[in-house]
Scaffold this active site. Structure first.
Site, PDB file in Angstrom:
ATOM      1  CG  ASP A  13      41.751  41.886  32.850  1.00  0.00           C
ATOM      2  OD1 ASP A  13      40.995  42.784  33.229  1.00  0.00           O
ATOM      3  OD2 ASP A  13      42.966  42.040  32.640  1.00  0.00           O
ATOM      4  CE  LYS A  16      37.748  40.184  39.200  1.00  0.00           C
ATOM      5  NZ  LYS A  16      38.778  40.055  38.179  1.00  0.00           N
ATOM      6  N   GLY A  40      37.731  47.077  35.618  1.00  0.00           N
ATOM      7  CA  GLY A  40      36.764  47.354  34.562  1.00  0.00           C
ATOM      8  C   GLY A  40      35.957  46.103  34.294  1.00  0.00           C
ATOM      9  CG  HIS A  41      33.372  44.368  36.608  1.00  0.00           C
ATOM     10  ND1 HIS A  41      34.490  43.598  36.650  1.00  0.00           N
ATOM     11  CD2 HIS A  41      32.965  44.507  37.884  1.00  0.00           C
ATOM     12  CE1 HIS A  41      34.756  43.283  37.900  1.00  0.00           C
ATOM     13  NE2 HIS A  41      33.854  43.828  38.668  1.00  0.00           N
ATOM     14  CD  GLN A 223      42.239  45.609  40.667  1.00  0.00           C
ATOM     15  OE1 GLN A 223      41.960  45.611  41.847  1.00  0.00           O
ATOM     16  NE2 GLN A 223      41.767  46.518  39.849  1.00  0.00           N
TER      17      GLN A 223
END
Ligand code: IMP
Length: 426
Positions: A13, A16, A40-41, A223
């Site tokens: 988180d 990225k 999750g982006h 991650q």
């Protein structure tokens, strides 16, 4: 050597997605190399918010070929839903390539992730419950099903029957759950397999050829370093290898191709799930980071734990990834804190550790040694040049560079693409 690796340097988180999205503008291929839909982006582009779990963020650029490489675990249902959501926003995902070697997340992986976490009780890891750990466990045990198996119904069914025999025994006899039906799963997965057939490719070969033609490839980690199976805060880690070495293994490329290794780091630290977090702050500063930084998981909606920037962690990340530069995100979140703290060492039983301690008990019990730095009151969202940042903010960044020994290439001060400042070389 036109490969750039982009890794998270903390517990995931780090922002990225924003960094990849920006750097994707200069890439021909953007490659996911590990993890699955536990990631999750969030990307803000053209005024809308996009949440991606599997499809690489480079999808937003028509000139980019997004790749899901060998080291990823793929839940085809999630993938298809994501492709459909993209299509509904007018974003074409026909260019997406998926490695036939990538493993599949199966329905029993989801079930096992849930029941094993429940079984662990207070010792649970706080996984995302997306079946990621069980899928990688099957891969290592050599009983996994791969994307290429979807192209051969007979093989798929034979492998599924074999796997399910053991999984159903565990589900029913150990966890008191209902057994899963092989015919149902096969029908569902083979139908999804048909829908992704045109995307399946020998992605390692595609990337190798592209590099020979002088194309630029970005390997995008999910991650972060401290969640790495080998190098993270085990057992509170994910089951794949987010570090730079994992980028090569997971995409089938060799180290000589790599030019840059960019470490994305927040200007503070967050962590979701269980596990040690030496600089965690549960007071007003942590609350500001949480609220102002909207620190809630993209994927599971869980509140993230927040704390001060930890240079011990970053030095460790610089070492295990071989970082060539940092991309600092969310500096704006620290505006308005009277003073900002930076952890420069850990203290345990009278000894100070500047390097990340080699034994987990020390990490669990260590106290952070802080340096207090001047804060800044100004909001940063309107700043357009690095040298227009408040002096205290620039001093804070300079201290990060001194502590970590890696230069900063970019600083992000807000969610929009435009809110990223290039840092002039020193
Ligand atoms: P898993 O990856 O679902 O098995 O979860 C293992 C650990 O990694 C848990 O502590 C999760 O919260 C953490 N984790 C997995 N994916 C992410 C991510 O994308 N960001 C932050 N933490 C993650």
């Amino acid at each position: 050597m036109p490969v750039t690796i982009l890794v998270g340097t903390q517990w995931g988180d780090e922002g990225k997605g924003k960094a990849t999205d920006l750097l994707a503008a200069r890439s021909d291929f953007v490659v996911r190399y590990q993890g699955g839909n536990n990631a999750g982006h969030t990307i803000v582009a053209g005024g809308y918010l996009l949440k991606l779990q599997l499809v690489p963020s480079g999808i937003l650029y028509p000139h980019v070929t997004p790749v899901i490489a060998d080291g990823v675990v793929v839940n085809p249902r999630v993938l298809l839903d994501e492709m459909q959501a993209l299509g509904e926003r007018g974003i074409d995902s026909s260019r997406l390539l998926i490695s036939g070697n990538a493993h599949l997340v199966m329905p029993y992986h989801l079930e096992l992730d849930k029941v094993t976490e429940r079984y662990l009780g207070r010792a649970s890891l706080g996984t995302t419950k997306r079946g990621i750990g069980p899928a990688y466990a099957d891969k290592a045990a050599r009983v996994g099903l791969r994307v290429q198996d979807l192209q051969d119904p007979k093989i798929f069914r034979a492998k599924l029957d074999l796997a399910l025999k053991e999984k159903n025994a565990v589900l029913t006899k150990v966890y008191n759950r209902l057994p899963l039906d092989a015919a149902e799963i096969a029908e569902d997965y083979l139908e999804m397999g048909e829908r992704i057939r045109s995307h399946i490719a020998d992605t390692s070969a595609v990337l190798y050829r592209a590099l020979r033609e002088g194309k630029h490839v970005m390997l995008e980690g999910a991650q972060g370093t401290l969640l790495d199976l080998d190098h993270g805060t085990y057992p509170f880690v994910t089951s794949s290898s987010p570090v730079a070495g994992g980028a090569l293994a997971g995409s089938g490329l060799g180290p000589k191709e790599v030019e840059r290794v960019i470490g994305v780091t927040k200007a503070y630290v967050t962590r979701v799930g269980s596990g040690p977090f030496p600089t965690e702050d549960t007071g007003p500063a942590g609350t500001q980071m949480s609220e102002k930084g909207h620190e809630r998981g993209t994927n599971t909606g869980r509140i993230r734990r927040c704390g001060w920037f930890d240079a011990v962690l970053l030095r460790y990340a610089a070492r295990v990834n071989g970082l060539s530069e940092l991309f600092v995100t969310k500096l704006d979140v620290l505006s308005g804190l009277g003073a900002v703290r930076m952890c420069v060492a850990y203290r345990y039983e009278g000894r100070e550790y500047e390097d990340f301690p080699p034994h987990q008990s020390i990490v669990h019990k260590a106290e952070p040694v802080y340096e207090d730095l001047k804060g800044w009151a100004e909001e940063l969202d309107g700043v357009t040049r690095f040298d227009h940042l408040p002096e205290a903010a620039r001093s804070y960044l300079a201290r990060i560079v001194e502590q970590v020994g890696v230069p900063i290439g970019h600083v992000s001060i807000g969610p929009d693409r435009e809110q990223t400042l290039e840092v002039p070389a020193a």
